[in-house]
Design a protein around this motif. Structure first.
Motif, PDB file in Angstrom:
ATOM      1  N   PRO A 121      52.350  71.932  59.685  1.00  0.00           N
ATOM      2  CA  PRO A 121      50.790  72.311  59.212  1.00  0.00           C
ATOM      3  C   PRO A 121      50.122  71.905  57.864  1.00  0.00           C
ATOM      4  CG  PRO A 121      51.838  73.963  60.333  1.00  0.00           C
ATOM      5  CD  PRO A 121      53.049  72.419  60.208  1.00  0.00           C
ATOM      6  N   GLU A 122      51.130  72.771  56.988  1.00  0.00           N
ATOM      7  CA  GLU A 122      50.238  71.937  55.428  1.00  0.00           C
ATOM      8  C   GLU A 122      50.499  70.846  54.971  1.00  0.00           C
ATOM      9  OE1 GLU A 122      53.329  73.747  51.843  1.00  0.00           O
ATOM     10  OE2 GLU A 122      55.044  73.023  53.959  1.00  0.00           O
ATOM     11  N   LEU A 123      50.856  70.292  55.727  1.00  0.00           N
ATOM     12  CA  LEU A 123      50.156  68.799  55.390  1.00  0.00           C
ATOM     13  C   LEU A 123      48.841  68.274  56.005  1.00  0.00           C
ATOM     14  CD1 LEU A 123      53.803  66.331  56.155  1.00  0.00           C
ATOM     15  CD2 LEU A 123      52.216  66.140  53.836  1.00  0.00           C
ATOM     16  N   SER A 124      48.711  68.613  57.644  1.00  0.00           N
ATOM     17  CA  SER A 124      47.765  68.336  58.478  1.00  0.00           C
ATOM     18  C   SER A 124      46.337  69.424  57.324  1.00  0.00           C
ATOM     19  CB  SER A 124      47.530  69.173  59.587  1.00  0.00           C
ATOM     20  OG  SER A 124      46.365  68.848  59.981  1.00  0.00           O
ATOM     21  N   ALA A 142      34.318  69.546  57.467  1.00  0.00           N
ATOM     22  CA  ALA A 142      36.198  69.958  57.757  1.00  0.00           C
ATOM     23  C   ALA A 142      36.048  69.792  59.637  1.00  0.00           C
ATOM     24  CB  ALA A 142      36.076  71.226  57.757  1.00  0.00           C
ATOM     25  N   THR A 143      35.195  70.169  59.824  1.00  0.00           N
ATOM     26  CA  THR A 143      35.388  69.980  61.633  1.00  0.00           C
ATOM     27  C   THR A 143      35.629  68.768  62.535  1.00  0.00           C
ATOM     28  OG1 THR A 143      33.446  69.764  62.144  1.00  0.00           O
ATOM     29  CG2 THR A 143      33.939  71.670  61.600  1.00  0.00           C
ATOM     30  N   ASP A 144      35.546  67.532  61.997  1.00  0.00           N
ATOM     31  CA  ASP A 144      36.000  66.323  62.436  1.00  0.00           C
ATOM     32  C   ASP A 144      37.677  66.160  61.582  1.00  0.00           C
ATOM     33  OD1 ASP A 144      35.694  64.192  62.449  1.00  0.00           O
ATOM     34  OD2 ASP A 144      34.752  63.496  60.979  1.00  0.00           O
ATOM     35  N   LEU A 145      38.593  67.027  62.963  1.00  0.00           N
ATOM     36  CA  LEU A 145      39.758  67.029  62.363  1.00  0.00           C
ATOM     37  C   LEU A 145      40.606  66.273  63.148  1.00  0.00           C
ATOM     38  CD1 LEU A 145      42.446  67.538  60.649  1.00  0.00           C
ATOM     39  CD2 LEU A 145      42.065  70.096  62.394  1.00  0.00           C
ATOM     40  N   PHE A 146      40.665  64.741  63.434  1.00  0.00           N
ATOM     41  CA  PHE A 146      41.795  63.825  64.379  1.00  0.00           C
ATOM     42  C   PHE A 146      42.819  62.992  63.074  1.00  0.00           C
ATOM     43  CE2 PHE A 146      37.067  63.883  65.965  1.00  0.00           C
ATOM     44  CZ  PHE A 146      37.305  64.563  66.822  1.00  0.00           C
ATOM     45  N   GLN A 147      44.057  64.276  63.996  1.00  0.00           N
ATOM     46  CA  GLN A 147      45.385  63.400  63.329  1.00  0.00           C
ATOM     47  C   GLN A 147      46.362  63.077  64.568  1.00  0.00           C
ATOM     48  OE1 GLN A 147      46.503  66.246  60.515  1.00  0.00           O
ATOM     49  NE2 GLN A 147      44.559  65.676  58.839  1.00  0.00           N
ATOM     50  N   ILE A 148      47.261  62.205  63.881  1.00  0.00           N
ATOM     51  CA  ILE A 148      48.056  62.213  64.962  1.00  0.00           C
ATOM     52  C   ILE A 148      49.497  61.664  63.738  1.00  0.00           C
ATOM     53  CG2 ILE A 148      49.720  60.045  66.015  1.00  0.00           C
ATOM     54  CD1 ILE A 148      46.793  59.674  67.232  1.00  0.00           C
ATOM     55  N   PHE A 149      50.355  62.839  64.404  1.00  0.00           N
ATOM     56  CA  PHE A 149      51.451  62.641  63.560  1.00  0.00           C
ATOM     57  C   PHE A 149      52.813  61.926  64.430  1.00  0.00           C
ATOM     58  CE2 PHE A 149      49.353  66.308  61.236  1.00  0.00           C
ATOM     59  CZ  PHE A 149      50.102  65.908  59.600  1.00  0.00           C
ATOM     60  N   SER A 183      61.303  63.082  60.128  1.00  0.00           N
ATOM     61  CA  SER A 183      60.903  64.447  60.728  1.00  0.00           C
ATOM     62  C   SER A 183      62.183  65.089  60.236  1.00  0.00           C
ATOM     63  CB  SER A 183      61.916  64.248  61.972  1.00  0.00           C
ATOM     64  OG  SER A 183      63.448  63.902  61.542  1.00  0.00           O
ATOM     65  N   SER A 184      62.231  65.618  58.895  1.00  0.00           N
ATOM     66  CA  SER A 184      62.692  66.056  58.046  1.00  0.00           C
ATOM     67  C   SER A 184      61.335  67.034  57.815  1.00  0.00           C
ATOM     68  CB  SER A 184      63.392  66.056  56.682  1.00  0.00           C
ATOM     69  OG  SER A 184      62.756  64.803  55.781  1.00  0.00           O
ATOM     70  N   TYR A 185      60.284  66.284  57.287  1.00  0.00           N
ATOM     71  CA  TYR A 185      58.729  67.467  57.284  1.00  0.00           C
ATOM     72  C   TYR A 185      58.807  67.662  57.834  1.00  0.00           C
ATOM     73  CZ  TYR A 185      58.710  64.609  52.912  1.00  0.00           C
ATOM     74  OH  TYR A 185      59.034  63.564  52.064  1.00  0.00           O
ATOM     75  N   ARG A 186      59.304  67.673  59.476  1.00  0.00           N
ATOM     76  CA  ARG A 186      59.083  68.506  60.585  1.00  0.00           C
ATOM     77  C   ARG A 186      58.008  70.175  59.969  1.00  0.00           C
ATOM     78  NH1 ARG A 186      59.191  67.956  66.140  1.00  0.00           N
ATOM     79  NH2 ARG A 186      60.794  66.318  65.901  1.00  0.00           N
TER      80      ARG A 186
END
Length: 122
Positions: free
Chosen positions: A17-20, A35-42, A10-13
């Protein structure tokens, strides 16, 4: 349609955005995908919830970010490796040491995905 599941402390909260952006940039470069193929779960974890060796495979790992890429079967070994290296490069470019990363690809048969409009499936 590769997508990413990322487990990190959680220290990366504040850096999500920059990690994504970095993860997507690496996937676009490595998998040659739009680049529109954006699917991520944090998934954020508290200290002690992510268990990892600090000296494997190399010493001096201080933290860990697990990145799991789900992708359709068919990407060759070289392309998968290229994508993982590109993701690690992009994350390192934002100041997170690559030795703190553990990345892998899980392949899923195309028939095991569902999204309206994907591969002609409705």
């Amino acid at each position: 349609m590769p997508h990413a599941r990322i487990d990190l402390h959680s220290s990366y909260r504040d850096r999500l955005p920059e990690l994504s952006t970095a993860i997507l940039a690496g996937m676009v470069k490595g998998f040659d995908m739009p680049a529109t193929d954006l699917f991520q779960i944090f998934r954020l974890h508290e200290k002690g919830e992510l268990v990892f060796g600090t000296a494997y495979p190399e010493p001096n790992r201080e933290d860990i970010i697990f990145i799991e890429i789900l992708a359709s079967v068919g990407y060759g070994t070289a392309m998968k490796h290229q994508a993982l290296v590109a993701i690690a490069d992009e994350i390192e470019n934002i100041g997170i040491p690559r030795q703190d990363l553990l990345l892998h690809v899980i392949e899923v048969p195309a028939g095991d995905w569902y999204s309206p409009g994907f591969a002609g499936v409705e």
